[in-house]
Design an enzyme around this catalytic site. Structure first.
Site, PDB file in Angstrom:
ATOM      1  N   LYS A 104       0.846  -1.188   0.000  1.00 14.37           N
ATOM      2  CA  LYS A 104       0.000   0.000   0.000  1.00 14.37           C
ATOM      3  C   LYS A 104       0.886   1.244   0.000  1.00 14.37           C
ATOM      4  O   LYS A 104       1.847   1.335   0.769  1.00 14.37           O
ATOM      5  CB  LYS A 104      -0.902  -0.015   1.238  1.00 14.37           C
ATOM      6  CG  LYS A 104      -1.984   1.039   1.260  1.00 14.37           C
ATOM      7  CD  LYS A 104      -2.848   0.874   2.504  1.00 14.37           C
ATOM      8  CE  LYS A 104      -3.891   1.962   2.607  1.00 14.37           C
ATOM      9  NZ  LYS A 104      -4.668   1.875   3.868  1.00 14.37           N
ATOM     10  N   HIS A 106      -0.291   4.560   0.350  1.00 19.66           N
ATOM     11  CA  HIS A 106      -0.902   5.751   0.950  1.00 19.66           C
ATOM     12  C   HIS A 106      -1.482   5.374   2.313  1.00 19.66           C
ATOM     13  O   HIS A 106      -1.682   4.200   2.602  1.00 19.66           O
ATOM     14  CB  HIS A 106      -2.020   6.294   0.042  1.00 19.66           C
ATOM     15  CG  HIS A 106      -3.145   5.324  -0.160  1.00 19.66           C
ATOM     16  ND1 HIS A 106      -3.069   4.282  -1.065  1.00 19.66           N
ATOM     17  CD2 HIS A 106      -4.363   5.229   0.444  1.00 19.66           C
ATOM     18  CE1 HIS A 106      -4.198   3.589  -1.020  1.00 19.66           C
ATOM     19  NE2 HIS A 106      -4.997   4.134  -0.114  1.00 19.66           N
TER      20      HIS A 106
END
Length: 224
Positions: A104, A106
């Site tokens: 991921k 963010h």
């Protein structure tokens, strides 16, 4: 056999996680038994499952670890349930950690869920069942890339006691040899057979003479 192991065998059968009959495995093998940890779906089932894992982990590793790592996806609820149970049963706070299938970029960024891994952390990996060791192959480098982390070992719920991908020893033995850490199971199929063979449980015999013969034939071909 320890009481919690007997209870765990009954628990697997009650939850229809462990089934007997004729099943085609992902490997293509025709097996007279099948385990699906995805059948643990209720809060009470997960609570009990976490307790059995915690007892087996404590028996094999003591308190000599800091983090439970559950490889995605099935290992995620296992690590959470076992961490909660470990706190309740033994009064020690154990952190849980899992990997994401895709990193991921963010918010809560990175490849890990739950706790981060830090230099000096001692980690026990936790899975449902290991037949080929593929998930360990994927997650081992992820864990080691986080820093100076020691992997104490692996705990699975059931040792199927059959040849792994190498074709000569069990998957757990292959993991021990390849990675150099301990690998254990809450129960083995030998435990299951010994406990259930011709013994009625809730009014039914799950392993009768015919099924025992089928299991014996399976292990003659695939047993480690």
């Amino acid at each position: 056999m320890e009481q919690y192991k007997q209870e765990f065998i009954e628990f697997m059968v009650e939850c229809q996680v462990l089934k007997f009959g004729e099943f085609t495995l992902k490997s293509g093998r025709k097996s007279p038994f099948f385990m699906n940890a995805g059948a643990y779906v209720t809060g009470s089932q997960l609570r009990r499952l976490g307790q059995y894992y915690a007892k087996a982990i404590h028996e094999n590793f003591g308190d000599d670890f800091d983090v439970l790592f559950g490889p995605a996806y099935k290992g995620i609820p296992l690590s959470v349930a076992a961490a909660i149970a470990y706190s309740e049963l033994y009064g020690k706070e154990i952190r849980y950690c899992s990997n994401r299938k895709e990193e991921k970029d963010h918010g809560d960024a990175g490849i890990l869920l739950g706790s981060s891994l830090q230099d000096g952390d001692r980690v026990v990996m936790i899975e449902d069942v290991t037949t080929s060791g593929k998930s360990i192959e994927e997650t081992f480098p992820i864990i080691k890339a986080q820093g100076n982390v020691e992997i104490k070992g692996l705990m699975v719920s059931l040792n199927r006691m059959e040849k792994g991908i190498g074709g000569s020893m069990s998957a757990l033995e292959e993991i021990r040899k390849k990675y150099g850490f301990d690998a254990h199971a809450i129960v083995t199929m030998e435990d299951v057979i010994s406990y259930l063979y011709n013994k009625p449980f809730r009014g039914k015999i799950y392993i009768d003479d015919a099924l025992k013969a089928a299991i014996d034939r399976y292990y003659e071909k695939y047993g480690a």
